[in-house]
Design a protein around this motif. Structure first.
Motif, PDB file in Angstrom:
ATOM      1  N   LEU A 150       0.549  -0.870   0.024  1.00  0.00           N
ATOM      2  CA  LEU A 150      -0.167   0.040   0.101  1.00  0.00           C
ATOM      3  C   LEU A 150       0.490   1.350  -0.059  1.00  0.00           C
ATOM      4  O   LEU A 150       1.798   0.988   0.428  1.00  0.00           O
ATOM      5  CB  LEU A 150      -1.099   0.138   0.893  1.00  0.00           C
ATOM      6  N   THR A 151       0.085   2.731  -0.242  1.00  0.00           N
ATOM      7  CA  THR A 151       0.751   3.630  -0.063  1.00  0.00           C
ATOM      8  C   THR A 151       1.228   3.627   1.327  1.00  0.00           C
ATOM      9  O   THR A 151      -0.093   3.374   2.147  1.00  0.00           O
ATOM     10  CB  THR A 151       0.716   4.318  -1.493  1.00  0.00           C
ATOM     11  N   CYS A 152       1.753   4.806   1.473  1.00  0.00           N
ATOM     12  CA  CYS A 152       1.959   5.447   3.131  1.00  0.00           C
ATOM     13  C   CYS A 152       0.024   5.720   3.752  1.00  0.00           C
ATOM     14  O   CYS A 152      -0.530   5.659   4.605  1.00  0.00           O
ATOM     15  CB  CYS A 152       2.391   6.917   3.599  1.00  0.00           C
ATOM     16  N   ALA A 153      -0.259   7.042   2.238  1.00  0.00           N
ATOM     17  CA  ALA A 153      -1.500   7.897   2.789  1.00  0.00           C
ATOM     18  C   ALA A 153      -3.360   6.586   2.716  1.00  0.00           C
ATOM     19  O   ALA A 153      -4.023   6.621   3.419  1.00  0.00           O
ATOM     20  CB  ALA A 153      -2.151   8.213   1.210  1.00  0.00           C
ATOM     21  N   GLN A 154      -2.158   5.502   1.459  1.00  0.00           N
ATOM     22  CA  GLN A 154      -3.790   4.207   2.084  1.00  0.00           C
ATOM     23  C   GLN A 154      -3.802   3.654   2.812  1.00  0.00           C
ATOM     24  O   GLN A 154      -5.375   2.894   3.290  1.00  0.00           O
ATOM     25  CB  GLN A 154      -3.318   3.428   0.997  1.00  0.00           C
ATOM     26  N   LEU A 155      -2.528   3.906   3.334  1.00  0.00           N
ATOM     27  CA  LEU A 155      -2.259   2.755   5.171  1.00  0.00           C
ATOM     28  C   LEU A 155      -3.538   3.034   5.791  1.00  0.00           C
ATOM     29  O   LEU A 155      -3.769   2.790   6.872  1.00  0.00           O
ATOM     30  CB  LEU A 155      -1.265   2.336   5.343  1.00  0.00           C
ATOM     31  N   ARG A 156      -2.676   4.520   6.128  1.00  0.00           N
ATOM     32  CA  ARG A 156      -3.585   5.478   6.603  1.00  0.00           C
ATOM     33  C   ARG A 156      -5.216   5.828   6.577  1.00  0.00           C
ATOM     34  O   ARG A 156      -5.290   5.856   8.310  1.00  0.00           O
ATOM     35  CB  ARG A 156      -3.075   7.298   7.203  1.00  0.00           C
ATOM     36  N   ARG A 157      -5.781   5.735   5.921  1.00  0.00           N
ATOM     37  CA  ARG A 157      -6.960   5.260   5.499  1.00  0.00           C
ATOM     38  C   ARG A 157      -7.355   3.940   5.520  1.00  0.00           C
ATOM     39  O   ARG A 157      -8.706   4.105   7.045  1.00  0.00           O
ATOM     40  CB  ARG A 157      -7.169   5.621   4.028  1.00  0.00           C
ATOM     41  N   ARG A 158      -7.089   3.329   6.100  1.00  0.00           N
ATOM     42  CA  ARG A 158      -7.153   1.615   6.891  1.00  0.00           C
ATOM     43  C   ARG A 158      -7.194   1.750   7.447  1.00  0.00           C
ATOM     44  O   ARG A 158      -7.669   1.247   8.538  1.00  0.00           O
ATOM     45  CB  ARG A 158      -5.939   0.431   5.795  1.00  0.00           C
ATOM     46  N   LEU A 159      -6.122   1.901   8.753  1.00  0.00           N
ATOM     47  CA  LEU A 159      -6.353   2.747  10.117  1.00  0.00           C
ATOM     48  C   LEU A 159      -7.144   3.335  10.550  1.00  0.00           C
ATOM     49  O   LEU A 159      -7.906   2.983  11.284  1.00  0.00           O
ATOM     50  CB  LEU A 159      -4.386   3.270  10.712  1.00  0.00           C
ATOM     51  N   ALA A 160      -7.472   4.705  10.581  1.00  0.00           N
ATOM     52  CA  ALA A 160      -8.653   5.794  10.165  1.00  0.00           C
ATOM     53  C   ALA A 160      -9.431   5.140  10.275  1.00  0.00           C
ATOM     54  O   ALA A 160     -10.290   4.656  11.511  1.00  0.00           O
ATOM     55  CB  ALA A 160      -8.664   6.676   9.340  1.00  0.00           C
ATOM     56  N   THR A 161      -9.612   3.891   9.418  1.00  0.00           N
ATOM     57  CA  THR A 161     -11.311   2.975   9.112  1.00  0.00           C
ATOM     58  C   THR A 161     -11.214   1.712  10.333  1.00  0.00           C
ATOM     59  O   THR A 161     -12.863   1.684  11.534  1.00  0.00           O
ATOM     60  CB  THR A 161     -11.566   2.512   8.252  1.00  0.00           C
ATOM     61  N   ALA A 162     -10.387   1.824  10.403  1.00  0.00           N
ATOM     62  CA  ALA A 162      -9.985   0.407  12.023  1.00  0.00           C
ATOM     63  C   ALA A 162     -10.240   0.522  13.358  1.00  0.00           C
ATOM     64  O   ALA A 162     -11.190   0.282  13.935  1.00  0.00           O
ATOM     65  CB  ALA A 162      -8.820  -0.430  12.194  1.00  0.00           C
ATOM     66  N   ARG A 163      -9.781   2.137  13.635  1.00  0.00           N
ATOM     67  CA  ARG A 163      -9.678   2.466  14.635  1.00  0.00           C
ATOM     68  C   ARG A 163     -11.519   3.231  14.863  1.00  0.00           C
ATOM     69  O   ARG A 163     -11.690   3.038  15.919  1.00  0.00           O
ATOM     70  CB  ARG A 163      -9.129   4.323  14.689  1.00  0.00           C
ATOM     71  N   ALA A 164     -12.044   4.030  13.810  1.00  0.00           N
ATOM     72  CA  ALA A 164     -13.358   4.391  14.070  1.00  0.00           C
ATOM     73  C   ALA A 164     -14.200   2.833  14.569  1.00  0.00           C
ATOM     74  O   ALA A 164     -15.535   3.182  15.024  1.00  0.00           O
ATOM     75  CB  ALA A 164     -13.470   4.973  12.784  1.00  0.00           C
ATOM     76  N   LYS A 165     -13.872   1.323  13.740  1.00  0.00           N
ATOM     77  CA  LYS A 165     -14.921   0.444  13.925  1.00  0.00           C
ATOM     78  C   LYS A 165     -14.764   0.257  15.202  1.00  0.00           C
ATOM     79  O   LYS A 165     -15.420  -0.480  16.281  1.00  0.00           O
ATOM     80  CB  LYS A 165     -14.316  -0.650  12.759  1.00  0.00           C
ATOM     81  N   LEU A 166     -13.205   0.076  16.095  1.00  0.00           N
ATOM     82  CA  LEU A 166     -13.267   0.281  17.195  1.00  0.00           C
ATOM     83  C   LEU A 166     -13.800   0.014  17.851  1.00  0.00           C
ATOM     84  O   LEU A 166     -14.187   0.537  19.072  1.00  0.00           O
ATOM     85  CB  LEU A 166     -12.024  -0.228  16.944  1.00  0.00           C
ATOM     86  N   GLY A 167     -14.643   2.115  17.858  1.00  0.00           N
ATOM     87  CA  GLY A 167     -13.906   3.431  18.407  1.00  0.00           C
ATOM     88  C   GLY A 167     -13.416   3.878  19.532  1.00  0.00           C
ATOM     89  O   GLY A 167     -13.661   3.743  20.493  1.00  0.00           O
ATOM     90  N   ALA A 168     -11.799   3.812  18.825  1.00  0.00           N
ATOM     91  CA  ALA A 168     -11.016   3.961  19.654  1.00  0.00           C
ATOM     92  C   ALA A 168     -10.768   6.066  19.271  1.00  0.00           C
ATOM     93  O   ALA A 168     -10.473   5.996  17.862  1.00  0.00           O
ATOM     94  CB  ALA A 168     -10.079   3.149  19.738  1.00  0.00           C
ATOM     95  N   GLU A 169      -9.725   6.104  20.471  1.00  0.00           N
ATOM     96  CA  GLU A 169      -9.412   7.379  19.989  1.00  0.00           C
ATOM     97  C   GLU A 169      -7.818   7.860  19.582  1.00  0.00           C
ATOM     98  O   GLU A 169      -7.438   8.624  18.881  1.00  0.00           O
ATOM     99  CB  GLU A 169      -9.427   8.339  21.114  1.00  0.00           C
ATOM    100  N   THR A 170      -7.197   6.752  19.090  1.00  0.00           N
ATOM    101  CA  THR A 170      -5.890   6.120  18.811  1.00  0.00           C
ATOM    102  C   THR A 170      -5.792   4.869  18.955  1.00  0.00           C
ATOM    103  O   THR A 170      -6.259   4.141  18.820  1.00  0.00           O
ATOM    104  CB  THR A 170      -5.292   7.161  20.342  1.00  0.00           C
ATOM    105  N   LEU A 171      -4.464   4.677  18.210  1.00  0.00           N
ATOM    106  CA  LEU A 171      -4.242   3.521  17.232  1.00  0.00           C
ATOM    107  C   LEU A 171      -3.726   2.441  18.206  1.00  0.00           C
ATOM    108  O   LEU A 171      -4.267   1.296  18.791  1.00  0.00           O
ATOM    109  CB  LEU A 171      -3.140   3.702  16.819  1.00  0.00           C
ATOM    110  N   ALA A 172      -3.269   3.165  19.852  1.00  0.00           N
ATOM    111  CA  ALA A 172      -2.989   2.254  20.604  1.00  0.00           C
ATOM    112  C   ALA A 172      -4.236   1.927  20.993  1.00  0.00           C
ATOM    113  O   ALA A 172      -3.963  -0.155  21.658  1.00  0.00           O
ATOM    114  CB  ALA A 172      -1.990   3.167  21.607  1.00  0.00           C
ATOM    115  N   GLN A 173      -5.242   2.645  21.313  1.00  0.00           N
ATOM    116  CA  GLN A 173      -6.267   1.885  21.853  1.00  0.00           C
ATOM    117  C   GLN A 173      -7.062   1.140  21.227  1.00  0.00           C
ATOM    118  O   GLN A 173      -7.902   0.317  21.334  1.00  0.00           O
ATOM    119  CB  GLN A 173      -7.554   3.172  22.151  1.00  0.00           C
ATOM    120  N   ALA A 174      -6.852   1.287  19.834  1.00  0.00           N
ATOM    121  CA  ALA A 174      -7.471   0.139  18.355  1.00  0.00           C
ATOM    122  C   ALA A 174      -7.551  -1.316  19.011  1.00  0.00           C
ATOM    123  O   ALA A 174      -7.785  -2.270  18.837  1.00  0.00           O
ATOM    124  CB  ALA A 174      -7.618   0.652  17.311  1.00  0.00           C
TER     125      ALA A 174
END
Length: 281
Positions: A222-246
């Motif tokens: 993936l590109t770094c931008a694509q990865l950041r979007r995927r991580l943001a989506t995963a974080r939202a699905k988990l209801g987390a404010e940070t990646l650590a919480q996710a």
């Protein structure tokens, strides 16, 4: 099946701190590590009285007092000495775990300060190994924890443990945190596990393993931008404010079992539109 799944199951079924400590003894057979510790800071509660006990089946003890809970499969006299001298205030392992999320090898740490050097010398005198790996846990509100595995063996054997055992130790850390919450009455109602897709799981596994965005993106093509979007989506699905919480929530909900092998995205083409495509598609 992972080597430590029986250990994790025994921890989750434990009704007492002694039973957790006995279960941790299984790490010796699974990975050949000599010692293990788990410490969790928790909100002060008037109904949690100070208590202590020795661990059957493993040299060590557990301690519970206002503000924290610990299980240490090490020499009990060392646990008492550590507490008596308040080594937790200068211990590079504890201090690093409080500000990092990803697992870290003790060889990364600086023990050169006088009190840190004294801590290391005394620990060695009490038979505590010099090689260690610590998994910080910061996913629970108002709680933080750290799980460490320790070896008295040589560097070559330890290199193999670190390279191959990270996923197993993350699994054990999550089980310990979940069971400690339950024993202290801090557990919350279970949350329904979200539907993370293949890439989201692997991206979170990379974060849990301590890899940087560029490295994970390269592994997943993936590109770094694509990865950041995927991580943001995963974080939202988990209801987390940070990646650590996710990552911590994904571990507790059983939707993430990070292991270095999970980041080998063999046969996958680069993802250009947010969808995963295999080499055969």
């Amino acid at each position: 099946m992972r080597r430590v799944l029986p250990v994790a199951d025994a921890i989750l079924a434990a009704e007492t701190p002694e039973a957790i400590g006995e279960a941790l003894g299984g790490l010796r057979d699974a990975w050949g590590v000599d010692q293990a510790t788990f410490i969790m800071r928790a909100p002060d509660r008037a109904d949690v009285a100070p208590a202590a006990g020795t661990l059957p089946g493993a040299a060590g003890m557990w301690l519970r007092r206002r503000g924290w809970f610990s299980i240490a499969c090490v020499e009990p006299e060392w646990v008492r000495r550590y507490e008596e001298l308040s080594f937790q205030n200068v211990d590079p392992v504890v201090l690093t775990a409080s500000r990092r999320f990803s697992a870290f090898d003790w060889r990364e740490l600086d023990f050169s300060a006088p009190r840190s050097a004294a801590l290391r010398a005394e620990a060695s005198a009490y038979g505590v190994g010099l090689h260690g790996l610590t998994v910080p846990l910061h996913g629970a509100p108002s709680c933080e924890a750290a799980f460490s595995v320790i070896s008295t063996g040589g560097p070559a054997a330890w290199d193999a443990v670190v390279a191959e055992g990270l996923g197993d130790f993350l699994t054990i850390a999550a089980a310990l945190q979940q069971r400690a919450h339950a024993l202290l009455g801090l557990a919350t109602a279970p949350r329904r596990a979200p539907d993370l897709d293949h890439v989201e799981r692997r991206a979170l596994a990379g974060i849990a393993s301590g890899r940087g965005v560029a490295e994970i993106a390269g592994e997943l093509r993936l590109t770094c931008a694509q990865l950041r979007r995927r991580l943001a989506t995963a974080r939202a699905k988990l209801g987390a404010e940070t990646l650590a919480q996710a990552v911590a929530r994904a571990l507790r909900l059983g939707v993430l079992h990070p292991h270095p092998d999970e980041l080998r995205y063999g046969g996958a083409r680069p993802v250009r539109d947010g969808a995963t495509r295999s080499a055969s598609s």
